[in-house]
Scaffold this motif. Structure first.
Motif, PDB file in Angstrom:
ATOM      1  N   ALA A 127       9.587  -2.677  -6.241  1.00 46.30           N
ATOM      2  CA  ALA A 127      10.929  -3.294  -6.593  1.00 46.30           C
ATOM      3  C   ALA A 127      11.637  -2.139  -7.163  1.00 46.30           C
ATOM      4  CB  ALA A 127      10.561  -4.554  -7.502  1.00 46.30           C
ATOM      5  N   GLU A 128      11.028  -1.401  -7.922  1.00 48.65           N
ATOM      6  CA  GLU A 128      11.804  -0.161  -8.640  1.00 48.65           C
ATOM      7  C   GLU A 128      12.430   0.754  -7.518  1.00 48.65           C
ATOM      8  OE1 GLU A 128       9.730   0.874 -12.923  1.00 48.65           O
ATOM      9  OE2 GLU A 128       8.708   1.473 -10.820  1.00 48.65           O
ATOM     10  N   PHE A 129      11.655   1.098  -6.323  1.00 46.67           N
ATOM     11  CA  PHE A 129      12.193   1.888  -5.297  1.00 46.67           C
ATOM     12  C   PHE A 129      13.396   1.183  -4.891  1.00 46.67           C
ATOM     13  CE2 PHE A 129      12.067   3.485  -0.912  1.00 46.67           C
ATOM     14  CZ  PHE A 129      12.072   5.025  -1.284  1.00 46.67           C
ATOM     15  N   LYS A 130      13.324  -0.096  -4.363  1.00 47.78           N
ATOM     16  CA  LYS A 130      14.386  -0.782  -3.835  1.00 47.78           C
ATOM     17  C   LYS A 130      15.874  -0.919  -4.602  1.00 47.78           C
ATOM     18  CE  LYS A 130      11.887  -3.447  -0.660  1.00 47.78           C
ATOM     19  NZ  LYS A 130      11.496  -4.902  -0.299  1.00 47.78           N
TER      20      LYS A 130
ATOM     21  N   LYS B 141       8.496   7.980   1.012  1.00 46.75           N
ATOM     22  CA  LYS B 141       7.921   6.693   0.933  1.00 46.75           C
ATOM     23  C   LYS B 141       6.722   6.925   2.015  1.00 46.75           C
ATOM     24  CE  LYS B 141       7.927   1.858   2.245  1.00 46.75           C
ATOM     25  NZ  LYS B 141       8.696   0.531   2.566  1.00 46.75           N
ATOM     26  N   THR B 142       5.346   6.971   1.297  1.00 51.34           N
ATOM     27  CA  THR B 142       4.247   7.140   2.142  1.00 51.34           C
ATOM     28  C   THR B 142       3.216   5.886   1.990  1.00 51.34           C
ATOM     29  OG1 THR B 142       4.155   9.699   1.189  1.00 51.34           O
ATOM     30  CG2 THR B 142       2.252   8.711   2.208  1.00 51.34           C
ATOM     31  N   VAL B 143       2.927   5.816   3.400  1.00 51.50           N
ATOM     32  CA  VAL B 143       1.796   4.844   3.653  1.00 51.50           C
ATOM     33  C   VAL B 143       0.540   5.530   4.563  1.00 51.50           C
ATOM     34  CG1 VAL B 143       1.236   2.625   4.908  1.00 51.50           C
ATOM     35  CG2 VAL B 143       3.468   2.873   3.608  1.00 51.50           C
ATOM     36  N   GLY B 144      -0.450   5.550   3.981  1.00 53.27           N
ATOM     37  CA  GLY B 144      -1.518   6.549   4.643  1.00 53.27           C
ATOM     38  C   GLY B 144      -1.197   7.829   5.017  1.00 53.27           C
TER      39      GLY B 144
ATOM     40  N   GLY C 216       0.831  -1.195  -0.116  1.00 52.61           N
ATOM     41  CA  GLY C 216       0.201  -0.034  -0.142  1.00 52.61           C
ATOM     42  C   GLY C 216       0.721   1.382   0.081  1.00 52.61           C
ATOM     43  N   ALA C 217       2.171   1.148  -0.217  1.00 55.51           N
ATOM     44  CA  ALA C 217       3.036   2.399   0.028  1.00 55.51           C
ATOM     45  C   ALA C 217       2.975   3.150  -1.531  1.00 55.51           C
ATOM     46  CB  ALA C 217       4.382   2.106   0.322  1.00 55.51           C
ATOM     47  N   GLN C 218       3.327   4.226  -1.330  1.00 52.27           N
ATOM     48  CA  GLN C 218       3.494   5.285  -2.419  1.00 52.27           C
ATOM     49  C   GLN C 218       4.933   5.874  -2.509  1.00 52.27           C
ATOM     50  OE1 GLN C 218       0.247   8.198  -2.336  1.00 52.27           O
ATOM     51  NE2 GLN C 218      -0.924   6.997  -3.785  1.00 52.27           N
ATOM     52  N   PHE C 219       5.611   5.510  -3.719  1.00 47.05           N
ATOM     53  CA  PHE C 219       6.946   6.054  -3.714  1.00 47.05           C
ATOM     54  C   PHE C 219       7.186   7.192  -4.715  1.00 47.05           C
ATOM     55  CE2 PHE C 219       6.469   1.420  -3.042  1.00 47.05           C
ATOM     56  CZ  PHE C 219       6.934   1.226  -1.804  1.00 47.05           C
ATOM     57  N   THR C 220       8.056   8.062  -4.310  1.00 49.25           N
ATOM     58  CA  THR C 220       8.007   9.489  -5.066  1.00 49.25           C
ATOM     59  C   THR C 220       9.536   9.799  -4.875  1.00 49.25           C
ATOM     60  OG1 THR C 220       5.899  10.214  -4.610  1.00 49.25           O
ATOM     61  CG2 THR C 220       7.270  11.652  -5.489  1.00 49.25           C
ATOM     62  N   ILE C 221       9.955  10.110  -6.348  1.00 53.55           N
ATOM     63  CA  ILE C 221      11.530  10.694  -6.169  1.00 53.55           C
ATOM     64  C   ILE C 221      11.349  12.265  -6.907  1.00 53.55           C
ATOM     65  CG2 ILE C 221      13.671  10.530  -7.305  1.00 53.55           C
ATOM     66  CD1 ILE C 221      13.038   7.142  -6.882  1.00 53.55           C
TER      67      ILE C 221
END
Length: 340
Positions: A240-243, A185-188, A146-151
């Motif tokens: 996977a991309e974030f890691k 990284k955002t969760v909720g 459920g996480a959102q990943f932003t760069i």
């Protein structure tokens, strides 16, 4: 201050003509966009200076070598002659940069250039190097589900009002600008962000053309954060991309800093493009070598180059345009800092 404009094989040279009794700080040139080409392979890729230069050394150009390669001997020789004349009144090559730095305030007053602040100088030493593992492990404190990943990539150009200026001279030293990144990284309602940048480890080494020891610094550690003039927000990353991006950051952190081959812009561009090819590009830039004002230096990746690439992208890509900021003076968000 007047500027002499020269057009050589599609490259515009702007040679400042100083008023009587003054000196000029730099000349800069912009050319075609040169994205960093990488493979989509999931393996970590070492962005060596040779690969970043597209398997050719970055070229340090004298007036004669520019003339030979460009086929414009007379015009380039004329430009070189003007550059030499501008510095002919200084007492020797070793005194040239000292004289320029001493007169920087006068130059800025007459040309309208801004004084840079010490924290905006990529050669700064007041930011300590960080242990990258202590920063990246914080992202493990939130689940991937459920996480959102932003760069977010940010660019601080040397002179806020002049994207064509390759360097900015001030009494505290040389500013070549900076490219840095906020990783989130955002969760909720919970968000963890780290803002990082790649630097030379020692004072004033940022103007060296030889590889020097590097460091990663926390660009979000101050109360206001690091200034930036342009940005692009890249979202839609999966876990996977974030890691993979974090692993590429770890890998590239071991690289040595080299201003014309692996600087802050190369660090961010190669880390992104190794995971998402063509995520970031740079416009190749040419300007006066700060260590020898009678020579020209070509830098494929620079803060100016990334800035100009973002300006072009915003104007030509309607899908990405809303995610790109240009011609702004803003400050990055603070970092969470190290985690135990």
């Amino acid at each position: 201050m007047e500027y002499l404009q020269h057009n050589i094989v599609g490259v515009h040279f702007y040679v400042p003509t100083p008023a009587v009794g003054t000196t000029t700080s730099a000349a800069s040139v912009s050319a075609v966009s040169t994205p960093l080409t990488t493979s989509a392979s999931p393996r970590l890729r070492q962005p060596s200076p040779r690969s970043i230069r597209e398997k050719k050394p970055a070229v340090l150009l004298t007036a004669s070598s520019v003339a030979n390669t460009a086929g414009q001997l007379q015009e380039v020789a004329s430009i070189a002659s003007q550059l030499v004349n501008q510095f002919s009144g200084m007492a020797g090559a070793n005194a040239e940069m000292v004289a320029i730095a001493d007169s920087a305030a006068t130059i800025n007053d007459q040309s309208g250039l801004e004084e840079i602040e010490e924290e905006d100088d990529e050669a700064e030493t007041n930011k300590a190097g960080i242990n990258i593992e202590d920063y990246l492990k914080c992202f493990d404190n939130l689940p991937d589900a459920g996480a959102q990943f932003t760069i977010k990539v940010m660019v601080d150009i040397p002179v806020d009002a002049n994207p064509n200026s390759l360097i900015n001279l001030a009494q505290t030293g040389l500013s070549v600008g900076h490219v840095f990144v906020t990783i989130s990284k955002t969760v909720g309602t919970q968000t963890i962000s780290q803002t990082l940048g790649f630097y030379p480890a020692s004072d004033y080494k940022s103007v060296s053309l030889s590889p020097v020891t590097s460091k990663l610094a926390d660009d979000g550690s101050s109360a206001t954060g690091h200034e930036y003039n342009a940005s692009i927000t890249l979202d839609g990353w999966n876990a996977a991309e974030f890691k993979a991006f974090l692993n590429q950051i770890r890998f590239n952190a071991r690289m040595r800093y080299e201003i014309d081959a692996f600087n802050c812009a190369n660090f961010i561009g190669s880390s992104l493009n190794a995971v998402r090819p063509n995520s970031l590009a740079s416009v190749s830039t040419t300007g006066i070598n700060p260590l020898n004002p009678t020579e020209l230096i070509n830098i494929p990746w620079s803060p100016n180059g990334v800035y100009k690439s973002l300006v072009d992208l915003k104007a030509t890509n309607p899908r990405l345009a809303p995610k790109i900021e240009v011609n702004v003076i803003k400050y990055c968000k603070p970092s969470k800092g190290p985690c135990s």
